[in-house]
Design an enzyme around this catalytic site. Structure first.
Site, mmCIF file in Angstrom:
data_model
loop_
_atom_site.group_PDB
_atom_site.id
_atom_site.type_symbol
_atom_site.label_atom_id
_atom_site.label_comp_id
_atom_site.label_asym_id
_atom_site.label_seq_id
_atom_site.Cartn_x
_atom_site.Cartn_y
_atom_site.Cartn_z
ATOM 1 N N CYS A 160 0.927 -1.288 0.091
ATOM 2 C CA CYS A 160 -0.077 0.237 0.119
ATOM 3 C C CYS A 160 0.911 1.178 -0.061
ATOM 4 O O CYS A 160 1.626 1.404 0.733
ATOM 5 C CB CYS A 160 -0.855 0.222 1.077
ATOM 6 S SG CYS A 160 -1.999 1.352 1.473
ATOM 7 N N CYS A 168 0.437 2.943 3.697
ATOM 8 C CA CYS A 168 0.643 2.695 4.850
ATOM 9 C C CYS A 168 2.056 1.605 5.035
ATOM 10 O O CYS A 168 2.593 1.248 5.783
ATOM 11 C CB CYS A 168 -0.413 2.195 5.705
ATOM 12 S SG CYS A 168 -0.990 0.522 5.142
ATOM 13 N N CYS A 170 -7.101 -1.116 1.469
ATOM 14 C CA CYS A 170 -6.336 -1.843 2.330
ATOM 15 C C CYS A 170 -6.775 -2.101 3.806
ATOM 16 O O CYS A 170 -7.494 -1.142 4.309
ATOM 17 C CB CYS A 170 -5.066 -0.777 2.438
ATOM 18 S SG CYS A 170 -3.734 -1.316 3.653
ATOM 19 N N CYS A 187 -5.150 0.366 6.412
ATOM 20 C CA CYS A 187 -5.268 1.835 6.566
ATOM 21 C C CYS A 187 -6.454 2.340 5.761
ATOM 22 O O CYS A 187 -6.697 3.637 5.824
ATOM 23 C CB CYS A 187 -4.370 2.685 6.148
ATOM 24 S SG CYS A 187 -4.179 2.637 4.168
ATOM 25 N N CYS A 189 -8.358 -5.095 -9.863
ATOM 26 C CA CYS A 189 -8.134 -3.658 -10.729
ATOM 27 C C CYS A 189 -7.739 -2.658 -9.701
ATOM 28 O O CYS A 189 -8.461 -2.133 -9.231
ATOM 29 C CB CYS A 189 -9.393 -3.252 -11.628
ATOM 30 S SG CYS A 189 -8.948 -2.145 -13.043
#
Length: 165
Positions: A63, A66, A109, A112, A134
């Site tokens: 991510c 984070c 995510c 976060c 996607c």
């Protein structure tokens, strides 16, 4: 690198994310198709420049907000959709949230709650899951040292004739 302490407000996120990352991760925006591949400094453009391929076999994708690992490198595949695509996420790393209209499923995510994109199933892709995550390129970062299981399957890139209509 995974953040130990997450920003506590949207204003605080502004200090750690680029404007494009904030638009996608926090405001649930969508980058233009091909943005990641055609824009210098962006994920797929840099993968092609540094590794001569958008599909490195080692590492993982994390991510951009984070730093939590989200996808193994070998789960990335060429779907022809204009955004990075993965056939599965690292277990527990991504949360699925059905859109209010019931037509799509958002992916965020799990650490976060940053917006990544959407997951689509049953499109006929010849992957182990027949799923396509996607993902907006600005929402993830490639970590060539990220760990992945040794038995992880990588599929080859699809040709235009193999991409489901």
């Amino acid at each position: 690198v995974k953040m130990e302490v997450l920003p506590k407000s949207e204003m605080a996120w502004l200090s750690v994310l680029s404007a494009d990352q904030f638009n996608v991760l926090r405001d649930k925006g969508t980058e233009a198709p091909g943005f990641s591949e055609k824009t210098p400094g962006e994920l797929e453009y840099e993968l092609k420049r540094q590794f001569k391929s958008k599909y490195p076999t080692e590492g993982a994708y994390a991510c951009a907000g984070c730093g939590s690992a989200l996808y193994y490198a070998k789960s990335k595949f060429g779907s022809g959709c204009g955004w990075p695509a993965f056939w599965d996420n690292i277990p527990g790393a991504v949360t699925e949230i059905p859109d209010a209209d019931g037509r799509r499923v958002e992916i965020v995510c799990s650490n976060c709650n940053g917006h990544l994109g959407h997951v689509f199933r049953g499109e006929g892709f010849p992957t182990p899951t027949d799923a396509r995550h996607c993902v907006n390129g600005v929402s993830i970062q490639y970590d060539p040292k990220g760990e992945q299981p040794s038995d992880m399957v990588q599929i080859r890139s699809l040709t235009l004739g193999e991409i489901p209509p």
